[in-house]
Design a protein around this motif. Sequence first.
Motif, PDB file in Angstrom:
ATOM      1  N   MET A   1      -2.217  -0.709 -12.450  1.00 56.27           N
ATOM      2  CA  MET A   1      -2.616  -0.120 -11.194  1.00 56.27           C
ATOM      3  C   MET A   1      -1.550  -0.375 -10.132  1.00 56.27           C
ATOM      4  O   MET A   1      -1.232   0.513  -9.347  1.00 56.27           O
ATOM      5  N   ALA A   2      -1.014  -1.596 -10.103  1.00 59.08           N
ATOM      6  CA  ALA A   2       0.005  -1.932  -9.109  1.00 59.08           C
ATOM      7  C   ALA A   2       1.268  -1.105  -9.311  1.00 59.08           C
ATOM      8  O   ALA A   2       1.881  -0.646  -8.339  1.00 59.08           O
ATOM      9  N   ILE A   3       1.645  -0.879 -10.559  1.00 59.20           N
ATOM     10  CA  ILE A   3       2.849  -0.095 -10.842  1.00 59.20           C
ATOM     11  C   ILE A   3       2.649   1.352 -10.408  1.00 59.20           C
ATOM     12  O   ILE A   3       3.523   1.952  -9.768  1.00 59.20           O
ATOM     13  N   ALA A   5       0.569   2.483  -8.140  1.00 55.78           N
ATOM     14  CA  ALA A   5       0.512   2.522  -6.676  1.00 55.78           C
ATOM     15  C   ALA A   5       1.912   2.362  -6.082  1.00 55.78           C
ATOM     16  O   ALA A   5       2.253   3.031  -5.098  1.00 55.78           O
ATOM     17  N   GLY A   6       2.718   1.490  -6.672  1.00 54.09           N
ATOM     18  CA  GLY A   6       4.077   1.307  -6.181  1.00 54.09           C
ATOM     19  C   GLY A   6       4.911   2.564  -6.340  1.00 54.09           C
ATOM     20  O   GLY A   6       5.666   2.941  -5.428  1.00 54.09           O
ATOM     21  N   ILE A   7       4.788   3.226  -7.483  1.00 51.11           N
ATOM     22  CA  ILE A   7       5.520   4.475  -7.708  1.00 51.11           C
ATOM     23  C   ILE A   7       5.035   5.555  -6.735  1.00 51.11           C
ATOM     24  O   ILE A   7       5.837   6.305  -6.172  1.00 51.11           O
ATOM     25  N   SER A   8       3.736   5.624  -6.535  1.00 53.70           N
ATOM     26  CA  SER A   8       3.179   6.605  -5.599  1.00 53.70           C
ATOM     27  C   SER A   8       3.683   6.355  -4.180  1.00 53.70           C
ATOM     28  O   SER A   8       4.092   7.289  -3.481  1.00 53.70           O
ATOM     29  N   THR A  61      -6.824  -3.483   4.253  1.00 55.66           N
ATOM     30  CA  THR A  61      -5.686  -2.931   4.999  1.00 55.66           C
ATOM     31  C   THR A  61      -4.363  -3.153   4.275  1.00 55.66           C
ATOM     32  O   THR A  61      -3.357  -2.579   4.667  1.00 55.66           O
ATOM     33  N   TRP A  62      -4.364  -3.973   3.236  1.00 56.54           N
ATOM     34  CA  TRP A  62      -3.140  -4.247   2.474  1.00 56.54           C
ATOM     35  C   TRP A  62      -2.802  -3.067   1.572  1.00 56.54           C
ATOM     36  O   TRP A  62      -3.690  -2.323   1.134  1.00 56.54           O
ATOM     37  N   PRO A  63      -1.522  -2.903   1.246  1.00 57.58           N
ATOM     38  CA  PRO A  63      -1.142  -1.854   0.290  1.00 57.58           C
ATOM     39  C   PRO A  63      -1.795  -2.102  -1.076  1.00 57.58           C
ATOM     40  O   PRO A  63      -2.013  -3.250  -1.477  1.00 57.58           O
ATOM     41  N   VAL A  64      -2.083  -1.034  -1.774  1.00 58.12           N
ATOM     42  CA  VAL A  64      -2.766  -1.137  -3.074  1.00 58.12           C
ATOM     43  C   VAL A  64      -1.975  -2.040  -4.024  1.00 58.12           C
ATOM     44  O   VAL A  64      -2.546  -2.906  -4.686  1.00 58.12           O
ATOM     45  N   ALA A  69      -1.056  -6.318  -7.817  1.00 60.29           N
ATOM     46  CA  ALA A  69       0.052  -7.018  -8.485  1.00 60.29           C
ATOM     47  C   ALA A  69      -0.292  -8.483  -8.787  1.00 60.29           C
ATOM     48  O   ALA A  69      -0.097  -8.931  -9.925  1.00 60.29           O
ATOM     49  N   PRO A  70      -0.818  -9.254  -7.825  1.00 59.54           N
ATOM     50  CA  PRO A  70      -1.185 -10.641  -8.158  1.00 59.54           C
ATOM     51  C   PRO A  70      -2.279 -10.719  -9.233  1.00 59.54           C
ATOM     52  O   PRO A  70      -2.256 -11.609 -10.080  1.00 59.54           O
ATOM     53  N   LEU A  71      -3.233  -9.784  -9.197  1.00 61.21           N
ATOM     54  CA  LEU A  71      -4.277  -9.775 -10.229  1.00 61.21           C
ATOM     55  C   LEU A  71      -3.675  -9.497 -11.605  1.00 61.21           C
ATOM     56  O   LEU A  71      -4.030 -10.140 -12.593  1.00 61.21           O
TER      57      LEU A  71
END
Length: 90
Positions: A1-3, A5-8, A61-64, A69-71
């Motif tokens: 999910m973090a990857i 969201a980061g690409i998006s 309010t934090w970025p997705v 990523a920590p999870l």
Amino acid sequence: MAIIAGISDASTSIAQSQVLLAPLGQVWFDLSPDTLNLAQAVIQRHIHPALWDPALQTVLTWPVWAVFAPLGLLFLWLGASRRRQRAQFA
């Protein structure tokens, strides 16, 4: 999910020529506003109102990618330590 969201976020930022990071709350609301409202009601009524405001409102309010990523890293670490334990007992 973090990857994902980061690409998006990266592709949106490139297209707009400015840094744009999608907040978790906005993405959740865009995908399923009913579940966001349900989560708020359940947490405020059955757990504790202070958990929603300010704690979870801040996280929303934090970025997705910053939330997931920590999870993901935690799950990778837990999975790796379980494999090491199994290898020791085999």
